[in-house]
Design a protein around this motif. Structure first.
Motif, PDB file in Angstrom:
ATOM      1  N   LYS A  40       0.844  -1.193   0.029  1.00  0.00           N
ATOM      2  CA  LYS A  40      -0.069   0.085   0.136  1.00  0.00           C
ATOM      3  C   LYS A  40       0.941   1.299  -0.128  1.00  0.00           C
ATOM      4  CE  LYS A  40      -3.673  -2.442   2.527  1.00  0.00           C
ATOM      5  NZ  LYS A  40      -4.680  -2.322   3.286  1.00  0.00           N
ATOM      6  N   ASN A  41       0.116   2.454  -0.475  1.00  0.00           N
ATOM      7  CA  ASN A  41       1.038   3.828  -0.203  1.00  0.00           C
ATOM      8  C   ASN A  41       2.215   3.681  -1.159  1.00  0.00           C
ATOM      9  OD1 ASN A  41      -1.156   4.524   1.443  1.00  0.00           O
ATOM     10  ND2 ASN A  41      -0.164   3.731   3.144  1.00  0.00           N
ATOM     11  N   VAL A  42       2.268   2.963  -2.179  1.00  0.00           N
ATOM     12  CA  VAL A  42       3.362   3.134  -3.026  1.00  0.00           C
ATOM     13  C   VAL A  42       3.521   4.579  -3.666  1.00  0.00           C
ATOM     14  CG1 VAL A  42       4.534   2.068  -4.933  1.00  0.00           C
ATOM     15  CG2 VAL A  42       3.193   0.714  -3.531  1.00  0.00           C
ATOM     16  N   SER A  43       4.554   5.067  -3.509  1.00  0.00           N
ATOM     17  CA  SER A  43       4.983   6.375  -4.257  1.00  0.00           C
ATOM     18  C   SER A  43       6.587   6.589  -4.697  1.00  0.00           C
ATOM     19  CB  SER A  43       4.610   7.720  -3.227  1.00  0.00           C
ATOM     20  OG  SER A  43       5.296   7.402  -2.300  1.00  0.00           O
ATOM     21  N   TRP A  44       6.697   7.181  -5.731  1.00  0.00           N
ATOM     22  CA  TRP A  44       8.017   7.388  -6.194  1.00  0.00           C
ATOM     23  C   TRP A  44       8.390   8.625  -6.986  1.00  0.00           C
ATOM     24  CZ3 TRP A  44       8.300   8.813 -11.067  1.00  0.00           C
ATOM     25  CH2 TRP A  44       7.417   8.290 -12.149  1.00  0.00           C
ATOM     26  N   GLN A  45       9.396   9.136  -6.611  1.00  0.00           N
ATOM     27  CA  GLN A  45       9.602  10.452  -7.062  1.00  0.00           C
ATOM     28  C   GLN A  45      11.129  10.645  -7.684  1.00  0.00           C
ATOM     29  OE1 GLN A  45       9.813  13.730  -4.155  1.00  0.00           O
ATOM     30  NE2 GLN A  45      10.165  15.258  -5.817  1.00  0.00           N
ATOM     31  N   VAL A  46      11.253  11.284  -8.734  1.00  0.00           N
ATOM     32  CA  VAL A  46      12.761  11.062  -9.412  1.00  0.00           C
ATOM     33  C   VAL A  46      13.487  12.175  -8.458  1.00  0.00           C
ATOM     34  CG1 VAL A  46      14.075  12.020 -11.326  1.00  0.00           C
ATOM     35  CG2 VAL A  46      11.801  10.585 -11.570  1.00  0.00           C
ATOM     36  N   VAL A  47      14.611  12.067  -8.043  1.00  0.00           N
ATOM     37  CA  VAL A  47      15.077  12.884  -7.100  1.00  0.00           C
ATOM     38  C   VAL A  47      15.580  14.091  -7.673  1.00  0.00           C
ATOM     39  CG1 VAL A  47      17.254  13.043  -5.606  1.00  0.00           C
ATOM     40  CG2 VAL A  47      16.146  10.722  -5.744  1.00  0.00           C
ATOM     41  N   ASN A  48      15.508  15.435  -6.933  1.00  0.00           N
ATOM     42  CA  ASN A  48      15.695  16.586  -7.582  1.00  0.00           C
ATOM     43  C   ASN A  48      14.761  16.921  -8.911  1.00  0.00           C
ATOM     44  OD1 ASN A  48      17.738  17.066  -5.793  1.00  0.00           O
ATOM     45  ND2 ASN A  48      19.411  16.041  -6.876  1.00  0.00           N
ATOM     46  N   SER A  49      13.408  16.308  -8.841  1.00  0.00           N
ATOM     47  CA  SER A  49      12.492  16.663  -9.756  1.00  0.00           C
ATOM     48  C   SER A  49      11.290  16.464  -9.286  1.00  0.00           C
ATOM     49  CB  SER A  49      12.852  15.498 -10.937  1.00  0.00           C
ATOM     50  OG  SER A  49      11.804  15.382 -11.746  1.00  0.00           O
ATOM     51  N   PRO A  50      10.440  17.416 -10.098  1.00  0.00           N
ATOM     52  CA  PRO A  50       8.850  17.186  -9.798  1.00  0.00           C
ATOM     53  C   PRO A  50       8.234  15.922  -9.984  1.00  0.00           C
ATOM     54  CG  PRO A  50       9.078  18.728 -11.305  1.00  0.00           C
ATOM     55  CD  PRO A  50      10.526  18.136 -10.983  1.00  0.00           C
ATOM     56  N   CYS A  55       0.321   5.174  -5.811  1.00  0.00           N
ATOM     57  CA  CYS A  55      -0.712   4.291  -6.133  1.00  0.00           C
ATOM     58  C   CYS A  55      -1.298   3.837  -4.686  1.00  0.00           C
ATOM     59  CB  CYS A  55      -0.204   3.025  -6.974  1.00  0.00           C
ATOM     60  SG  CYS A  55       0.286   3.309  -8.621  1.00  0.00           S
ATOM     61  N   PRO A  56      -2.406   4.040  -4.396  1.00  0.00           N
ATOM     62  CA  PRO A  56      -2.811   3.469  -3.107  1.00  0.00           C
ATOM     63  C   PRO A  56      -2.688   2.181  -2.660  1.00  0.00           C
ATOM     64  CG  PRO A  56      -4.586   4.377  -4.457  1.00  0.00           C
ATOM     65  CD  PRO A  56      -3.288   4.547  -5.389  1.00  0.00           C
ATOM     66  N   GLU A  57      -2.824   1.099  -3.765  1.00  0.00           N
ATOM     67  CA  GLU A  57      -2.685  -0.102  -3.585  1.00  0.00           C
ATOM     68  C   GLU A  57      -1.798  -0.887  -4.696  1.00  0.00           C
ATOM     69  OE1 GLU A  57      -6.002  -1.920  -0.352  1.00  0.00           O
ATOM     70  OE2 GLU A  57      -6.202  -2.433  -2.197  1.00  0.00           O
ATOM     71  N   VAL A  58      -1.054  -1.850  -4.622  1.00  0.00           N
ATOM     72  CA  VAL A  58      -0.649  -2.568  -5.456  1.00  0.00           C
ATOM     73  C   VAL A  58      -0.544  -4.069  -5.338  1.00  0.00           C
ATOM     74  CG1 VAL A  58       1.318  -3.072  -7.273  1.00  0.00           C
ATOM     75  CG2 VAL A  58       1.227  -0.699  -6.456  1.00  0.00           C
ATOM     76  N   ALA A  59      -1.767  -4.770  -6.030  1.00  0.00           N
ATOM     77  CA  ALA A  59      -1.895  -6.143  -5.851  1.00  0.00           C
ATOM     78  C   ALA A  59      -0.523  -6.962  -6.018  1.00  0.00           C
ATOM     79  CB  ALA A  59      -3.032  -6.637  -6.588  1.00  0.00           C
ATOM     80  N   LYS A  60      -0.459  -8.158  -5.378  1.00  0.00           N
ATOM     81  CA  LYS A  60       0.739  -9.088  -5.621  1.00  0.00           C
ATOM     82  C   LYS A  60       0.672  -9.451  -7.343  1.00  0.00           C
ATOM     83  CE  LYS A  60      -1.533 -13.554  -4.425  1.00  0.00           C
ATOM     84  NZ  LYS A  60      -1.419 -14.622  -3.587  1.00  0.00           N
ATOM     85  N   MET A  63       1.490  -4.142 -11.149  1.00  0.00           N
ATOM     86  CA  MET A  63       2.639  -2.870 -11.115  1.00  0.00           C
ATOM     87  C   MET A  63       1.815  -1.631 -11.136  1.00  0.00           C
ATOM     88  SD  MET A  63       4.105  -2.450 -14.809  1.00  0.00           S
ATOM     89  CE  MET A  63       4.010  -3.941 -15.471  1.00  0.00           C
ATOM     90  N   CYS A  64       2.595  -0.619 -10.327  1.00  0.00           N
ATOM     91  CA  CYS A  64       2.222   0.592 -10.513  1.00  0.00           C
ATOM     92  C   CYS A  64       3.194   1.463 -11.539  1.00  0.00           C
ATOM     93  CB  CYS A  64       2.473   1.363  -8.782  1.00  0.00           C
ATOM     94  SG  CYS A  64       2.289   3.127  -8.742  1.00  0.00           S
ATOM     95  N   ALA A  65       2.873   1.988 -12.546  1.00  0.00           N
ATOM     96  CA  ALA A  65       3.467   2.415 -13.667  1.00  0.00           C
ATOM     97  C   ALA A  65       3.093   3.781 -14.452  1.00  0.00           C
ATOM     98  CB  ALA A  65       3.700   1.416 -14.789  1.00  0.00           C
ATOM     99  N   ASP A  66       3.970   4.346 -14.764  1.00  0.00           N
ATOM    100  CA  ASP A  66       3.722   5.680 -15.409  1.00  0.00           C
ATOM    101  C   ASP A  66       4.664   5.927 -16.734  1.00  0.00           C
ATOM    102  OD1 ASP A  66       2.254   8.058 -15.939  1.00  0.00           O
ATOM    103  OD2 ASP A  66       3.829   9.174 -14.469  1.00  0.00           O
ATOM    104  N   ARG A 109      13.204   2.218 -19.740  1.00  0.00           N
ATOM    105  CA  ARG A 109      12.518   2.292 -18.596  1.00  0.00           C
ATOM    106  C   ARG A 109      13.038   1.866 -17.332  1.00  0.00           C
ATOM    107  NH1 ARG A 109      10.713  -2.013 -20.771  1.00  0.00           N
ATOM    108  NH2 ARG A 109       9.473  -1.363 -22.506  1.00  0.00           N
ATOM    109  N   VAL A 110      12.699   2.437 -16.195  1.00  0.00           N
ATOM    110  CA  VAL A 110      13.029   2.019 -15.065  1.00  0.00           C
ATOM    111  C   VAL A 110      12.140   0.970 -14.518  1.00  0.00           C
ATOM    112  CG1 VAL A 110      13.918   2.924 -12.735  1.00  0.00           C
ATOM    113  CG2 VAL A 110      14.189   4.422 -14.784  1.00  0.00           C
ATOM    114  N   VAL A 111      12.666  -0.260 -13.915  1.00  0.00           N
ATOM    115  CA  VAL A 111      11.980  -1.032 -13.447  1.00  0.00           C
ATOM    116  C   VAL A 111      12.261  -1.341 -11.799  1.00  0.00           C
ATOM    117  CG1 VAL A 111      11.027  -3.507 -13.443  1.00  0.00           C
ATOM    118  CG2 VAL A 111      11.597  -2.225 -15.793  1.00  0.00           C
ATOM    119  N   MET A 112      11.540  -1.391 -10.974  1.00  0.00           N
ATOM    120  CA  MET A 112      11.877  -1.622  -9.647  1.00  0.00           C
ATOM    121  C   MET A 112      10.992  -2.669  -9.136  1.00  0.00           C
ATOM    122  SD  MET A 112      12.451   2.254  -8.271  1.00  0.00           S
ATOM    123  CE  MET A 112      11.127   3.076  -8.985  1.00  0.00           C
TER     124      MET A 112
END
Length: 137
Positions: A40-50, A55-60, A63-66, A109-112
Motif C-alpha cells: 500500500k501507499n506506493v509512491s516514487w519520485q525522481v530525486v531533484n525533480s517534480p 498508487c494507493p494499492e498494488v496487488a501481488k 504494477m504501479c507504472a507511469d 524504462r526504470v523497473v523496480m
C-alpha cells in the motif's frame, strides 16, 4: 613524415583521454510487486525533480507504472516508498547502472521490483524498433 606520425599519435592519445559519456533518457517507471501480498501507499519520485506518482494499492504480481514524455536519465536515482504487507514502512533510492549495450537513441524504462523481504531489485529496460518500425519489448 615525423610530424604526421607525432600528430597522429597525439590525436590517438587525446581520444583515449576523453571518456564516452552518452546522454540517456527515460520515459517510464514501473514498480512491480513480487512480495506475494498487496502493498500500500506506493509512491516514487525522481530525486531533484517534480516527477512523482503514487498508487494507493498494488496487488501481488501487479504494477504501479507511469509513461511520460522522455526526460533526462535520473543520475540521482528514484526514491521509492511503500507500506509492506507486514505493516512496516519501507523506503529505498535505487540507482542501477545502465548497461553499456543500451543505445542513447531510445528511451529507457526504470523497473523496480519489490521482493517478499522488502528489498528492491532495480534495473533498466529499453525498447528498440525492429526493421519494420514496430517497437519490440
Amino acid at each position: 613524415m615525423k610530424k604526421i606520425i607525432v600528430l597522429f599519435a597525439c590525436g590517438l592519445m587525446s581520444a583515449c583521454t576523453v571518456g564516452y559519456n552518452p546522454s540517456y533518457y527515460f520515459n517510464e517507471v514501473q514498480v512491480v510487486n513480487l512480495s506475494g501480498a498487496t502493498i500500500k501507499n506506493v509512491s516514487w519520485q525522481v530525486v531533484n525533480s517534480p516527477k512523482t506518482l503514487s498508487c494507493p494499492e498494488v496487488a501481488k504480481f501487479a504494477m504501479c507504472a507511469d509513461r511520460f514524455a522522455k526526460r533526462r536519465y535520473p543520475q540521482q536515482g528514484i526514491e521509492l516508498s511503500w507500506t509492506h504487507a507486514d505493516g512496516s514502512q519501507k523506503s529505498d533510492t535505487p540507482n542501477p547502472a545502465i548497461p553499456v549495450y543500451f543505445s542513447p537513441s531510445f528511451p529507457l524504462r526504470v523497473v523496480m521490483e519489490v521482493a517478499a523481504d522488502g528489498s528492491i531489485k532495480s534495473f533498466y529496460e529499453q525498447d528498440e524498433p525492429s526493421r519494420d518500425g514496430v517497437y519490440t519489448y
